[in-house]
Motif scaffolding. Structure first.
Motif, PDB file in Angstrom:
ATOM      1  N   GLU A 160      70.434  40.086  95.488  1.00 46.73           N
ATOM      2  CA  GLU A 160      71.742  39.469  95.096  1.00 46.73           C
ATOM      3  C   GLU A 160      71.756  37.878  95.402  1.00 46.73           C
ATOM      4  O   GLU A 160      72.368  37.313  94.669  1.00 46.73           O
ATOM      5  CB  GLU A 160      72.883  40.153  96.097  1.00 46.73           C
ATOM      6  N   ASP A 161      71.336  37.375  96.285  1.00 52.04           N
ATOM      7  CA  ASP A 161      71.008  36.068  96.537  1.00 52.04           C
ATOM      8  C   ASP A 161      70.133  35.266  95.422  1.00 52.04           C
ATOM      9  O   ASP A 161      70.741  34.393  94.928  1.00 52.04           O
ATOM     10  CB  ASP A 161      70.550  35.555  97.893  1.00 52.04           C
ATOM     11  N   VAL A 162      69.053  35.932  94.920  1.00 53.23           N
ATOM     12  CA  VAL A 162      68.163  35.492  94.036  1.00 53.23           C
ATOM     13  C   VAL A 162      69.028  35.517  92.600  1.00 53.23           C
ATOM     14  O   VAL A 162      68.848  34.445  91.942  1.00 53.23           O
ATOM     15  CB  VAL A 162      66.937  36.101  93.928  1.00 53.23           C
ATOM     16  N   GLN A 163      69.553  36.647  92.493  1.00 47.72           N
ATOM     17  CA  GLN A 163      70.415  36.754  91.084  1.00 47.72           C
ATOM     18  C   GLN A 163      71.496  35.655  91.087  1.00 47.72           C
ATOM     19  O   GLN A 163      71.822  35.250  90.072  1.00 47.72           O
ATOM     20  CB  GLN A 163      70.834  38.100  91.017  1.00 47.72           C
ATOM     21  N   GLN A 185      66.203  32.032  81.389  1.00 51.18           N
ATOM     22  CA  GLN A 185      65.335  33.176  81.841  1.00 51.18           C
ATOM     23  C   GLN A 185      65.780  34.399  81.230  1.00 51.18           C
ATOM     24  O   GLN A 185      67.082  34.826  81.023  1.00 51.18           O
ATOM     25  CB  GLN A 185      65.561  33.312  83.446  1.00 51.18           C
ATOM     26  N   VAL A 186      64.790  35.470  81.045  1.00 53.68           N
ATOM     27  CA  VAL A 186      65.181  36.668  80.325  1.00 53.68           C
ATOM     28  C   VAL A 186      64.410  37.712  81.497  1.00 53.68           C
ATOM     29  O   VAL A 186      63.257  37.461  81.397  1.00 53.68           O
ATOM     30  CB  VAL A 186      64.458  36.841  79.123  1.00 53.68           C
ATOM     31  N   LYS A 187      64.996  38.568  82.111  1.00 54.09           N
ATOM     32  CA  LYS A 187      64.326  39.224  83.309  1.00 54.09           C
ATOM     33  C   LYS A 187      64.818  40.563  82.912  1.00 54.09           C
ATOM     34  O   LYS A 187      65.827  41.315  82.879  1.00 54.09           O
ATOM     35  CB  LYS A 187      65.306  38.912  84.630  1.00 54.09           C
ATOM     36  N   CYS A 196      62.007  46.276  84.081  1.00 53.72           N
ATOM     37  CA  CYS A 196      60.649  46.833  84.671  1.00 53.72           C
ATOM     38  C   CYS A 196      59.501  46.084  84.034  1.00 53.72           C
ATOM     39  O   CYS A 196      59.688  45.565  82.987  1.00 53.72           O
ATOM     40  CB  CYS A 196      60.688  48.444  84.599  1.00 53.72           C
ATOM     41  N   GLY A 197      58.383  46.352  84.512  1.00 56.93           N
ATOM     42  CA  GLY A 197      56.982  45.883  83.994  1.00 56.93           C
ATOM     43  C   GLY A 197      56.591  46.465  82.921  1.00 56.93           C
ATOM     44  O   GLY A 197      55.841  45.911  82.345  1.00 56.93           O
ATOM     45  N   CYS A 198      57.303  47.450  82.316  1.00 56.68           N
ATOM     46  CA  CYS A 198      56.838  48.147  80.792  1.00 56.68           C
ATOM     47  C   CYS A 198      57.222  46.989  79.692  1.00 56.68           C
ATOM     48  O   CYS A 198      56.887  47.339  78.569  1.00 56.68           O
ATOM     49  CB  CYS A 198      57.549  49.183  80.523  1.00 56.68           C
ATOM     50  N   THR A 199      58.163  46.359  80.236  1.00 59.87           N
ATOM     51  CA  THR A 199      58.906  45.361  79.149  1.00 59.87           C
ATOM     52  C   THR A 199      58.753  43.793  79.392  1.00 59.87           C
ATOM     53  O   THR A 199      58.717  43.485  80.456  1.00 59.87           O
ATOM     54  CB  THR A 199      60.489  45.401  79.125  1.00 59.87           C
ATOM     55  N   VAL A 200      57.854  43.002  78.382  1.00 54.79           N
ATOM     56  CA  VAL A 200      57.715  41.843  78.325  1.00 54.79           C
ATOM     57  C   VAL A 200      58.551  40.913  77.367  1.00 54.79           C
ATOM     58  O   VAL A 200      58.786  41.136  76.293  1.00 54.79           O
ATOM     59  CB  VAL A 200      56.190  41.594  78.028  1.00 54.79           C
ATOM     60  N   PRO A 201      59.235  39.929  78.137  1.00 53.97           N
ATOM     61  CA  PRO A 201      60.149  39.130  77.253  1.00 53.97           C
ATOM     62  C   PRO A 201      59.545  38.032  76.826  1.00 53.97           C
ATOM     63  O   PRO A 201      58.582  37.398  77.363  1.00 53.97           O
ATOM     64  CB  PRO A 201      61.316  38.837  78.195  1.00 53.97           C
ATOM     65  N   ASP A 202      59.953  37.360  75.525  1.00 52.20           N
ATOM     66  CA  ASP A 202      59.693  35.867  75.183  1.00 52.20           C
ATOM     67  C   ASP A 202      61.073  35.602  74.571  1.00 52.20           C
ATOM     68  O   ASP A 202      61.913  36.180  74.145  1.00 52.20           O
ATOM     69  CB  ASP A 202      58.592  36.120  74.008  1.00 52.20           C
ATOM     70  N   TYR A 203      61.457  34.190  74.780  1.00 48.57           N
ATOM     71  CA  TYR A 203      62.658  33.818  74.062  1.00 48.57           C
ATOM     72  C   TYR A 203      62.569  32.163  73.766  1.00 48.57           C
ATOM     73  O   TYR A 203      61.509  31.753  74.185  1.00 48.57           O
ATOM     74  CB  TYR A 203      63.785  34.014  75.060  1.00 48.57           C
ATOM     75  N   THR A 204      63.514  31.761  72.966  1.00 48.63           N
ATOM     76  CA  THR A 204      63.511  30.379  72.674  1.00 48.63           C
ATOM     77  C   THR A 204      63.678  29.494  73.715  1.00 48.63           C
ATOM     78  O   THR A 204      64.698  29.632  74.599  1.00 48.63           O
ATOM     79  CB  THR A 204      64.719  30.233  71.485  1.00 48.63           C
ATOM     80  N   LYS A 205      62.823  28.720  74.096  1.00 50.64           N
ATOM     81  CA  LYS A 205      62.925  28.011  75.360  1.00 50.64           C
ATOM     82  C   LYS A 205      63.525  26.565  75.088  1.00 50.64           C
ATOM     83  O   LYS A 205      64.099  25.944  75.938  1.00 50.64           O
ATOM     84  CB  LYS A 205      61.357  27.490  75.563  1.00 50.64           C
ATOM     85  N   ASP A 206      63.583  25.995  73.837  1.00 52.34           N
ATOM     86  CA  ASP A 206      64.165  24.651  73.436  1.00 52.34           C
ATOM     87  C   ASP A 206      65.486  24.723  73.659  1.00 52.34           C
ATOM     88  O   ASP A 206      66.127  26.156  73.203  1.00 52.34           O
ATOM     89  CB  ASP A 206      63.737  24.111  72.196  1.00 52.34           C
ATOM     90  N   GLN A 244      66.646  47.820  79.841  1.00 52.03           N
ATOM     91  CA  GLN A 244      67.466  46.792  79.478  1.00 52.03           C
ATOM     92  C   GLN A 244      66.715  45.536  79.993  1.00 52.03           C
ATOM     93  O   GLN A 244      65.772  45.496  80.978  1.00 52.03           O
ATOM     94  CB  GLN A 244      68.948  46.901  80.339  1.00 52.03           C
ATOM     95  N   ALA A 245      67.350  44.271  79.838  1.00 51.72           N
ATOM     96  CA  ALA A 245      67.064  42.949  80.332  1.00 51.72           C
ATOM     97  C   ALA A 245      68.225  42.257  80.361  1.00 51.72           C
ATOM     98  O   ALA A 245      69.103  42.036  79.837  1.00 51.72           O
ATOM     99  CB  ALA A 245      66.044  42.413  79.428  1.00 51.72           C
ATOM    100  N   GLU A 246      68.106  41.263  81.578  1.00 52.25           N
ATOM    101  CA  GLU A 246      69.404  40.268  81.815  1.00 52.25           C
ATOM    102  C   GLU A 246      68.999  39.034  81.183  1.00 52.25           C
ATOM    103  O   GLU A 246      67.831  38.334  81.427  1.00 52.25           O
ATOM    104  CB  GLU A 246      69.491  40.264  83.143  1.00 52.25           C
ATOM    105  N   VAL A 247      69.705  38.301  80.418  1.00 55.45           N
ATOM    106  CA  VAL A 247      69.540  37.104  79.628  1.00 55.45           C
ATOM    107  C   VAL A 247      70.319  36.227  80.417  1.00 55.45           C
ATOM    108  O   VAL A 247      71.678  36.338  80.545  1.00 55.45           O
ATOM    109  CB  VAL A 247      70.124  37.233  78.365  1.00 55.45           C
TER     110      VAL A 247
END
Length: 161
Positions: A43-46, A97-99, A102-112, A138-141
Motif C-alpha cells: 500500500e505504501d509503494v502504491q 508507469q504501467v503495472k 502478473c508476470g504473464c503480461t508485459v507492458p509498453d507505453y508512450t514514455k514521452d 488487468q494493469a494499473e496505469v
C-alpha cells in the motif's frame, strides 16, 4: 588438525566483521539501524507511485477502451493489444508507469509527455502458456490524472492446442 579446521572459518568470519580503526561505535549503531529498516508495504509503494504520477500538473485522459477481449486463443499463444490514450486536458500527460497484475503480461507505453489533444499508446503483451479457459487480466496505469491509477484489462478464452 580437526581443531584447526574449526578455527579457520571462525577467524575468517571475524575478519569480515571487524571494523576499520577510524570507525566509532556510534557509526556502527547507525549502520545497524538502517540495515534493519522494515520493507515498505504494498500500500505504501502504491501510494508513492500515485503521488509521483500526480506530482506533475494534472490533466485528463480518454482511453479508446478500458477492456479488450481477445476471444478464443490457443494455449501458448502470445497476444498483444494496443490501448490508445488521448490527452483531453490542458497540461502534458505523463504516463509514469504501467503495472500489470502478473508476470504473464508485459507492458509498453508512450514514455514521452503527450501534449494536449495528442495521442499515445499503452501495449499489453500476454503469454497464455500457463492458463486454461477464461482469464481476465488487468494493469494499473499511473499518470498525472486525478483518479490514478487507471485500470485497463483484457480477457481471453484459452483453448487447448
Amino acid at each position: 588438525m580437526k581443531n584447526f579446521i574449526k578455527i579457520v572459518p571462525l577467524v575468517a568470519a571475524m575478519a569480515l566483521v571487524s571494523c576499520k580503526k577510524d570507525q566509532t561505535a556510534d557509526q556502527l549503531i547507525v549502520q545497524e539501524e538502517t540495515a534493519l529498516t522494515p520493507p515498505q508495504s504494498v500500500e505504501d509503494v502504491q501510494a508513492e507511485m500515485v503521488q509521483a504520477a500526480q506530482s506533475k500538473p494534472l490533466t485528463n485522459i480518454a482511453l479508446s477502451e478500458a477492456q479488450f477481449d481477445f476471444g478464443k486463443i490457443k494455449k501458448g499463444d502470445q497476444k498483444e493489444h494496443v490501448y490508445e490514450v488521448t490527452n483531453t486536458g490542458e497540461n502534458p500527460l505523463i504516463i509514469s508507469q504501467v503495472k500489470p497484475g502478473c508476470g504473464c503480461t508485459v507492458p509498453d507505453y508512450t514514455k514521452d509527455p503527450i501534449l494536449p489533444g495528442q495521442k499515445g499508446k499503452i501495449t499489453l503483451k500476454f503469454d497464455s502458456s500457463n492458463f486454461d479457459g477464461l482469464v481476465n487480466k488487468q494493469a494499473e496505469v499511473y499518470a498525472n490524472v486525478e483518479k490514478a491509477p487507471i485500470v485497463i484489462s483484457f480477457s481471453a478464452d484459452i483453448q487447448p492446442k
